[in-house]
Scaffold this motif. Structure first.
Motif, PDB file in Angstrom:
ATOM      1  N   GLU A  98       0.848  -1.185  -0.105  1.00 44.35           N
ATOM      2  CA  GLU A  98       0.011  -0.020   0.079  1.00 44.35           C
ATOM      3  C   GLU A  98       0.851   1.160  -0.021  1.00 44.35           C
ATOM      4  OE1 GLU A  98      -3.779  -1.635   2.472  1.00 44.35           O
ATOM      5  OE2 GLU A  98      -2.097  -0.607   3.619  1.00 44.35           O
ATOM      6  N   TYR A  99       0.524   2.152  -0.807  1.00 42.32           N
ATOM      7  CA  TYR A  99       1.407   3.313  -0.723  1.00 42.32           C
ATOM      8  C   TYR A  99       0.661   4.603  -0.297  1.00 42.32           C
ATOM      9  CZ  TYR A  99       3.623   0.498  -4.253  1.00 42.32           C
ATOM     10  OH  TYR A  99       4.524  -0.590  -4.935  1.00 42.32           O
ATOM     11  N   GLY A 126       5.119  16.701 -11.085  1.00 42.96           N
ATOM     12  CA  GLY A 126       5.474  15.441 -11.535  1.00 42.96           C
ATOM     13  C   GLY A 126       7.034  15.163 -11.720  1.00 42.96           C
ATOM     14  N   ARG A 127       7.882  16.114 -11.194  1.00 40.78           N
ATOM     15  CA  ARG A 127       9.331  15.951 -11.531  1.00 40.78           C
ATOM     16  C   ARG A 127       9.829  15.052 -10.183  1.00 40.78           C
ATOM     17  NH1 ARG A 127       8.579  21.430 -11.947  1.00 40.78           N
ATOM     18  NH2 ARG A 127       9.552  21.695  -9.784  1.00 40.78           N
ATOM     19  N   VAL A 128       9.273  14.924  -9.205  1.00 40.53           N
ATOM     20  CA  VAL A 128       9.412  14.008  -7.878  1.00 40.53           C
ATOM     21  C   VAL A 128       8.282  13.385  -7.459  1.00 40.53           C
ATOM     22  CG1 VAL A 128      10.700  13.849  -5.890  1.00 40.53           C
ATOM     23  CG2 VAL A 128      11.489  15.591  -7.617  1.00 40.53           C
ATOM     24  N   ALA A 129       8.619  11.872  -7.096  1.00 39.78           N
ATOM     25  CA  ALA A 129       7.552  11.157  -6.344  1.00 39.78           C
ATOM     26  C   ALA A 129       8.151  10.759  -4.859  1.00 39.78           C
ATOM     27  CB  ALA A 129       7.006  10.065  -7.230  1.00 39.78           C
ATOM     28  N   ALA A 130       7.238  10.929  -4.070  1.00 39.44           N
ATOM     29  CA  ALA A 130       7.853  10.463  -2.620  1.00 39.44           C
ATOM     30  C   ALA A 130       6.650   9.754  -1.888  1.00 39.44           C
ATOM     31  CB  ALA A 130       8.243  11.655  -1.729  1.00 39.44           C
ATOM     32  N   HIS A 131       7.024   8.260  -1.462  1.00 38.92           N
ATOM     33  CA  HIS A 131       5.790   7.672  -0.773  1.00 38.92           C
ATOM     34  C   HIS A 131       6.061   7.044   0.370  1.00 38.92           C
ATOM     35  CE1 HIS A 131       4.916   7.392  -5.291  1.00 38.92           C
ATOM     36  NE2 HIS A 131       3.810   7.466  -4.918  1.00 38.92           N
ATOM     37  N   VAL A 132       5.159   6.623   1.353  1.00 40.19           N
ATOM     38  CA  VAL A 132       5.659   5.717   2.281  1.00 40.19           C
ATOM     39  C   VAL A 132       4.860   4.510   1.874  1.00 40.19           C
ATOM     40  CG1 VAL A 132       5.169   5.082   4.731  1.00 40.19           C
ATOM     41  CG2 VAL A 132       5.530   7.304   4.175  1.00 40.19           C
ATOM     42  N   ILE A 133       5.633   3.380   1.855  1.00 38.51           N
ATOM     43  CA  ILE A 133       5.034   2.125   1.243  1.00 38.51           C
ATOM     44  C   ILE A 133       5.331   1.272   2.319  1.00 38.51           C
ATOM     45  CG2 ILE A 133       5.477   0.216  -0.462  1.00 38.51           C
ATOM     46  CD1 ILE A 133       7.328   2.408  -1.840  1.00 38.51           C
ATOM     47  N   PHE A 144      16.756   8.709 -10.545  1.00 33.81           N
ATOM     48  CA  PHE A 144      17.235   8.627  -9.065  1.00 33.81           C
ATOM     49  C   PHE A 144      16.158   7.985  -8.442  1.00 33.81           C
ATOM     50  CE2 PHE A 144      16.890  10.291  -4.595  1.00 33.81           C
ATOM     51  CZ  PHE A 144      18.225  10.201  -4.221  1.00 33.81           C
ATOM     52  N   GLN A 145      16.422   6.789  -7.471  1.00 29.51           N
ATOM     53  CA  GLN A 145      15.583   6.165  -6.600  1.00 29.51           C
ATOM     54  C   GLN A 145      16.318   5.858  -5.298  1.00 29.51           C
ATOM     55  OE1 GLN A 145      13.825   2.755  -8.202  1.00 29.51           O
ATOM     56  NE2 GLN A 145      12.356   2.537  -6.718  1.00 29.51           N
ATOM     57  N   LEU A 146      15.491   6.214  -4.133  1.00 30.56           N
ATOM     58  CA  LEU A 146      16.148   6.096  -2.957  1.00 30.56           C
ATOM     59  C   LEU A 146      15.096   5.347  -2.226  1.00 30.56           C
ATOM     60  CD1 LEU A 146      18.472   8.261  -0.585  1.00 30.56           C
ATOM     61  CD2 LEU A 146      16.048   7.771   0.164  1.00 30.56           C
ATOM     62  N   VAL A 147      15.588   4.277  -1.428  1.00 33.94           N
ATOM     63  CA  VAL A 147      14.548   3.564  -0.643  1.00 33.94           C
ATOM     64  C   VAL A 147      15.025   3.610   0.915  1.00 33.94           C
ATOM     65  CG1 VAL A 147      13.574   1.587   0.022  1.00 33.94           C
ATOM     66  CG2 VAL A 147      13.743   2.276  -2.426  1.00 33.94           C
ATOM     67  N   TYR A 148      14.362   3.903   1.834  1.00 35.40           N
ATOM     68  CA  TYR A 148      15.027   3.953   3.425  1.00 35.40           C
ATOM     69  C   TYR A 148      13.988   3.391   4.100  1.00 35.40           C
ATOM     70  CZ  TYR A 148      16.150   5.716   8.022  1.00 35.40           C
ATOM     71  OH  TYR A 148      16.740   5.720   9.336  1.00 35.40           O
ATOM     72  N   VAL A 149      14.327   2.356   4.923  1.00 32.31           N
ATOM     73  CA  VAL A 149      13.450   1.230   5.624  1.00 32.31           C
ATOM     74  C   VAL A 149      13.026   1.927   6.875  1.00 32.31           C
ATOM     75  CG1 VAL A 149      12.945  -0.986   6.643  1.00 32.31           C
ATOM     76  CG2 VAL A 149      14.556  -0.707   4.274  1.00 32.31           C
ATOM     77  N   LEU A 150      11.952   2.103   7.179  1.00 34.16           N
ATOM     78  CA  LEU A 150      11.321   2.757   8.429  1.00 34.16           C
ATOM     79  C   LEU A 150      11.169   1.555   9.412  1.00 34.16           C
ATOM     80  CD1 LEU A 150       8.691   5.330   6.900  1.00 34.16           C
ATOM     81  CD2 LEU A 150      10.899   5.811   7.861  1.00 34.16           C
ATOM     82  N   VAL A 210       6.784  -4.303   7.224  1.00 33.48           N
ATOM     83  CA  VAL A 210       7.745  -3.451   6.571  1.00 33.48           C
ATOM     84  C   VAL A 210       6.972  -2.131   6.244  1.00 33.48           C
ATOM     85  CG1 VAL A 210       7.290  -4.214   4.148  1.00 33.48           C
ATOM     86  CG2 VAL A 210       9.789  -3.382   4.803  1.00 33.48           C
ATOM     87  N   GLU A 211       7.711  -1.125   6.304  1.00 26.47           N
ATOM     88  CA  GLU A 211       7.338   0.145   5.991  1.00 26.47           C
ATOM     89  C   GLU A 211       8.597   0.816   5.338  1.00 26.47           C
ATOM     90  OE1 GLU A 211       5.701   3.886   8.584  1.00 26.47           O
ATOM     91  OE2 GLU A 211       4.207   2.066   8.378  1.00 26.47           O
ATOM     92  N   LEU A 212       8.641   1.552   4.191  1.00 21.45           N
ATOM     93  CA  LEU A 212       9.773   2.099   3.448  1.00 21.45           C
ATOM     94  C   LEU A 212       9.083   3.602   3.133  1.00 21.45           C
ATOM     95  CD1 LEU A 212       9.703  -0.458   0.845  1.00 21.45           C
ATOM     96  CD2 LEU A 212      10.953  -0.897   2.955  1.00 21.45           C
ATOM     97  N   PHE A 213      10.279   4.566   3.178  1.00 19.50           N
ATOM     98  CA  PHE A 213      10.018   5.784   2.604  1.00 19.50           C
ATOM     99  C   PHE A 213      10.863   5.768   1.139  1.00 19.50           C
ATOM    100  CE2 PHE A 213      12.379   9.971   1.991  1.00 19.50           C
ATOM    101  CZ  PHE A 213      10.970  10.850   1.918  1.00 19.50           C
TER     102      PHE A 213
END
Length: 129
Positions: A25-26, A37-44, A63-69, A108-111
């Motif tokens: 879920e996003y 539309g230049r950047v997307a940011a989600h909590v997944i 560019f794609q960055l994932v950080y684990v919350l 699991v929860e990701l940024f």
């Protein structure tokens, strides 16, 4: 100075929806709209009761960055092998790197931050070409 595009997203207003992967879920943080539309940011986060099925794929990104919350998630990356990310882990996924999720914890929860915001995902036959 400009205030155009300013956005603040608060946990109390959070809405999660199914998205790119049915087992996640996003929560859109409003960055896509604020940046036109230049950047997307989600909590997944893991979607309860959804069957896990991940295919090898790549994303057409700059560019794609994932950080684990919370929790953990495990990927296989082209040229890197298996990488397990746990709470506090961060990964930069270079543009076009082939990868496949192997599994994740129920909590699991990701940024995630992605440029461009309207990136394409392509399924591939394997992680290693």
């Amino acid at each position: 100075m400009t205030t155009q595009g300013f956005v603040a997203s608060h946990a109390k207003d959070a809405r999660f929806e199914r998205g790119l992967r049915s087992f996640f879920e996003y929560r859109d943080l409003g960055i896509h709209e604020a940046t036109q539309g230049r950047v997307a940011a989600h909590v997944i986060r893991a979607a309860g009761g959804a069957a896990f099925l991940s295919q090898p794929h790549l994303h057409r990104t700059a560019f794609q960055l994932v950080y684990v919350l919370k929790g953990w998630i495990e990927f296989e990356y082209e040229g890197q092998g298996v990488v397990r990310l746990e709470a506090g882990s961060c990964v930069y996924q270079p543009p076009g790197i082939r990868h496949q999720e192997l599994g994740h914890s129920d909590n699991v929860e990701l940024f995630e931050v992605v440029l461009p915001g309207d990136f394409k995902t392509e399924e591939v036959s394997s992680v290693n070409p």
